[in-house]
Design a protein around this motif. Structure first.
Motif, PDB file in Angstrom:
ATOM      1  N   ALA A   1       0.835  -1.206   0.000  1.00  0.00           N
ATOM      2  CA  ALA A   1       0.000   0.000   0.000  1.00  0.00           C
ATOM      3  C   ALA A   1       0.868   1.253   0.000  1.00  0.00           C
ATOM      4  N   ARG A   2       1.961   1.209   0.745  1.00  0.00           N
ATOM      5  CA  ARG A   2       2.889   2.353   0.747  1.00  0.00           C
ATOM      6  C   ARG A   2       3.568   2.496  -0.616  1.00  0.00           C
ATOM      7  N   LYS A   3       4.010   1.380  -1.148  1.00  0.00           N
ATOM      8  CA  LYS A   3       4.703   1.408  -2.439  1.00  0.00           C
ATOM      9  C   LYS A   3       3.828   2.019  -3.530  1.00  0.00           C
ATOM     10  N   TRP A   4       2.543   1.648  -3.559  1.00  0.00           N
ATOM     11  CA  TRP A   4       1.666   2.076  -4.630  1.00  0.00           C
ATOM     12  C   TRP A   4       0.918   3.374  -4.314  1.00  0.00           C
ATOM     13  N   GLY A   5       1.231   3.987  -3.176  1.00  0.00           N
ATOM     14  CA  GLY A   5       0.707   5.309  -2.881  1.00  0.00           C
ATOM     15  C   GLY A   5      -0.726   5.360  -2.404  1.00  0.00           C
ATOM     16  N   LEU A   6      -1.238   4.290  -1.814  1.00  0.00           N
ATOM     17  CA  LEU A   6      -2.581   4.311  -1.261  1.00  0.00           C
ATOM     18  C   LEU A   6      -2.600   5.092   0.052  1.00  0.00           C
ATOM     19  N   ALA A   7      -3.697   5.746   0.323  1.00  0.00           N
ATOM     20  CA  ALA A   7      -3.818   6.503   1.567  1.00  0.00           C
ATOM     21  C   ALA A   7      -3.896   5.580   2.775  1.00  0.00           C
ATOM     22  N   ARG A   8      -4.500   4.410   2.598  1.00  0.00           N
ATOM     23  CA  ARG A   8      -4.645   3.436   3.675  1.00  0.00           C
ATOM     24  C   ARG A   8      -4.430   2.034   3.121  1.00  0.00           C
ATOM     25  N   THR A   9      -4.073   1.117   3.988  1.00  0.00           N
ATOM     26  CA  THR A   9      -3.961  -0.283   3.587  1.00  0.00           C
ATOM     27  C   THR A   9      -5.354  -0.853   3.363  1.00  0.00           C
ATOM     28  N   PRO A  10      -5.595  -1.537   2.242  1.00  0.00           N
ATOM     29  CA  PRO A  10      -6.911  -2.130   2.015  1.00  0.00           C
ATOM     30  C   PRO A  10      -7.303  -3.079   3.149  1.00  0.00           C
ATOM     31  N   LEU A  11      -8.572  -3.092   3.467  1.00  0.00           N
ATOM     32  CA  LEU A  11      -9.080  -3.979   4.506  1.00  0.00           C
ATOM     33  C   LEU A  11      -9.148  -5.403   3.978  1.00  0.00           C
ATOM     34  N   ASP A  12      -8.919  -6.369   4.863  1.00  0.00           N
ATOM     35  CA  ASP A  12      -9.008  -7.775   4.481  1.00  0.00           C
ATOM     36  C   ASP A  12     -10.467  -8.211   4.423  1.00  0.00           C
ATOM     37  N   ALA A  13     -10.841  -8.883   3.345  1.00  0.00           N
ATOM     38  CA  ALA A  13     -12.212  -9.372   3.201  1.00  0.00           C
ATOM     39  C   ALA A  13     -12.468 -10.523   4.170  1.00  0.00           C
ATOM     40  N   PRO A  14     -13.675 -10.631   4.705  1.00  0.00           N
ATOM     41  CA  PRO A  14     -14.010 -11.776   5.548  1.00  0.00           C
ATOM     42  C   PRO A  14     -14.099 -13.041   4.710  1.00  0.00           C
ATOM     43  N   ALA A  15     -14.158 -14.171   5.385  1.00  0.00           N
ATOM     44  CA  ALA A  15     -14.347 -15.435   4.673  1.00  0.00           C
ATOM     45  C   ALA A  15     -15.667 -15.386   3.912  1.00  0.00           C
ATOM     46  N   PRO A  16     -15.695 -15.896   2.682  1.00  0.00           N
ATOM     47  CA  PRO A  16     -16.952 -15.874   1.914  1.00  0.00           C
ATOM     48  C   PRO A  16     -17.983 -16.783   2.553  1.00  0.00           C
ATOM     49  N   PRO A  17     -19.252 -16.576   2.258  1.00  0.00           N
ATOM     50  CA  PRO A  17     -20.294 -17.406   2.858  1.00  0.00           C
ATOM     51  C   PRO A  17     -20.172 -18.862   2.422  1.00  0.00           C
ATOM     52  N   ALA A  18     -20.519 -19.766   3.337  1.00  0.00           N
ATOM     53  CA  ALA A  18     -20.491 -21.195   3.011  1.00  0.00           C
ATOM     54  C   ALA A  18     -21.500 -21.509   1.913  1.00  0.00           C
ATOM     55  N   VAL A  19     -22.612 -20.797   1.915  1.00  0.00           N
ATOM     56  CA  VAL A  19     -23.641 -20.941   0.884  1.00  0.00           C
ATOM     57  C   VAL A  19     -23.799 -19.588   0.196  1.00  0.00           C
ATOM     58  N   LYS A  20     -23.684 -19.572  -1.104  1.00  0.00           N
ATOM     59  CA  LYS A  20     -23.806 -18.309  -1.833  1.00  0.00           C
ATOM     60  C   LYS A  20     -25.220 -17.750  -1.700  1.00  0.00           C
ATOM     61  N   PRO A  21     -25.350 -16.416  -1.618  1.00  0.00           N
ATOM     62  CA  PRO A  21     -26.681 -15.824  -1.507  1.00  0.00           C
ATOM     63  C   PRO A  21     -27.507 -16.055  -2.772  1.00  0.00           C
ATOM     64  N   ARG A  22     -28.810 -16.039  -2.601  1.00  0.00           N
ATOM     65  CA  ARG A  22     -29.721 -16.197  -3.737  1.00  0.00           C
ATOM     66  C   ARG A  22     -29.795 -14.873  -4.492  1.00  0.00           C
ATOM     67  N   ILE A  23     -29.439 -14.917  -5.763  1.00  0.00           N
ATOM     68  CA  ILE A  23     -29.415 -13.711  -6.586  1.00  0.00           C
ATOM     69  C   ILE A  23     -30.719 -13.619  -7.375  1.00  0.00           C
ATOM     70  N   THR A  24     -31.371 -12.476  -7.307  1.00  0.00           N
ATOM     71  CA  THR A  24     -32.590 -12.238  -8.077  1.00  0.00           C
ATOM     72  C   THR A  24     -32.431 -10.961  -8.888  1.00  0.00           C
ATOM     73  N   THR A  25     -33.280 -10.816  -9.897  1.00  0.00           N
ATOM     74  CA  THR A  25     -33.236  -9.615 -10.728  1.00  0.00           C
ATOM     75  C   THR A  25     -33.666  -8.396  -9.924  1.00  0.00           C
ATOM     76  N   ARG A  26     -32.913  -7.327 -10.053  1.00  0.00           N
ATOM     77  CA  ARG A  26     -33.240  -6.088  -9.350  1.00  0.00           C
ATOM     78  C   ARG A  26     -34.570  -5.532  -9.847  1.00  0.00           C
ATOM     79  N   LYS A  27     -35.348  -5.002  -8.918  1.00  0.00           N
ATOM     80  CA  LYS A  27     -36.623  -4.386  -9.268  1.00  0.00           C
ATOM     81  C   LYS A  27     -36.397  -3.255 -10.260  1.00  0.00           C
ATOM     82  N   GLY A  28     -37.188  -3.259 -11.324  1.00  0.00           N
ATOM     83  CA  GLY A  28     -37.043  -2.260 -12.367  1.00  0.00           C
ATOM     84  C   GLY A  28     -36.185  -2.717 -13.529  1.00  0.00           C
ATOM     85  N   PHE A  29     -35.528  -3.881 -13.373  1.00  0.00           N
ATOM     86  CA  PHE A  29     -34.664  -4.412 -14.421  1.00  0.00           C
ATOM     87  C   PHE A  29     -35.255  -5.677 -15.049  1.00  0.00           C
ATOM     88  N   GLU A  30     -36.516  -5.973 -14.735  1.00  0.00           N
ATOM     89  CA  GLU A  30     -37.123  -7.214 -15.184  1.00  0.00           C
ATOM     90  C   GLU A  30     -37.516  -7.157 -16.661  1.00  0.00           C
TER      91      GLU A  30
END
Length: 306
Positions: free
Chosen positions: A74-103
């Protein structure tokens, strides 16, 4: 008496595990030690345990090393802050549906969405087309360990398939390459057969060149109709992620009324250089990561959730 001893031993062992995991969590969160990580163990006090305890100590040390390396990057590439570490992904992926208005009126079509349903403080970074092929981008993203997904169009990717092959292999776990059509045409203006050629033809290119038929597709300009989704479904597309925000080297643009990021938002940017916008690809990454991190979000891998 023996039972009491066994219970005490188990309790003591559990306490050691909790303490070690707490140490790992401190390392992931930045802590207060050197290079933003947790305090390093004193000389001669490195983990020497065997079995499960030794493996846990090794894991904690690995987390510390990774965090220190990310702080340095982060210092080398000039970022203002170190990126936060992502949490472990969910054991089961969320159910994805079409966004309202995009049907559309069709049923059983790939869902169209701009945000992944999750309560985790994560967003997803996606890069479109493939026009700019900056080697510095690959180095930067690899050293910072920022996951991202590329949506490719063959009319620009074909100039250098090797660049995207290197991109695909540039990170542990890989960078996923997805479909953005052959020629980046306005799909609603095409017939069903023409749309199918644009979409399914790009599916074939990605499978041939990069070894895997992609499950995700993004229509050019975010424009589509029912024929688009029907054509995409025939050649293996499972979902159509659009975006909630767009990143440039000098600003962000927002889809939502509050002009802010939200958990699960998909962020769009493009493969562009100074000929097209005010900066380089690394400039754009600095800008978008400074915004994402300042707002308390980590970047997660889209394919872990969709």
């Amino acid at each position: 008496m023996a039972k009491g001893v066994h219970r005490s031993a188990r309790a003591f062992g559990a306490a050691l595990v909790v303490a070690a995991l707490a140490s790992a969590a401190t390392a992931c969160s930045g802590g207060t030690g050197p290079a933003g990580g947790a305090p390093a163990p004193a000389a001669g006090q490195q983990a020497q345990g065997r079995g499960a305890a030794g493996a846990l100590d090794s894991y904690v040390e690995k987390v510390r090393d990774q965090r220190a390396a990310r702080v340095a990057a982060a210092r080398k590439w000039g970022l203002a802050r170190t990126p936060l570490d992502a949490p472990a992904p969910p054991a089961v992926k969320p159910r994805i549906t079409t966004r309202k208005g995009f049907e559309t009126d069709g049923e059983g079509l790939p869902p169209v969405f701009t945000t992944v349903p999750t309560k985790q403080k994560v967003v997803f970074l996606t890069i479109d087309d493939g026009s700019e092929k900056d080697p510095e981008l690959l180095r930067m993203m690899s050293e910072l360990r920022i996951p991202y997904s590329a949506f490719l169009s063959d009319y620009v990717v074909s100039e250098d398939y090797g660049y995207f092959s290197r991109m695909q292999k540039s990170q542990e776990g890989g960078v996923s390459l997805h479909n953005h059509t052959l020629n980046h045409r306005y799909l609603p203006g095409l017939s069903y057969s023409e749309q199918k050629r644009e979409i399914c033809g790009m599916q074939d290119v990605i499978e041939k060149r990069f070894g895997k038929r992609p499950p995700l597709f993004r229509p050019p300009y975010g424009n589509y109709n029912e024929d688009t989704l029907r054509a995409a479904a025939t050649c293996g597309v499972k979902a159509v992620p659009l975006w909630a925000a767009e990143a440039f080297p000098d600003h962000m643009e927002w889809r939502e009324w509050d002009r802010d990021l939200h958990s699960g938002d998909i962020v769009l940017t493009h493969f562009r250089g100074k000929e097209d916008w005010k900066g380089t690809m690394p400039d754009m990454i600095r800008q978008v990561m400074n915004v994402i991190t300042a707002k308390g979000f980590a970047v997660a891998k889209l394919e872990d959730y969709v």
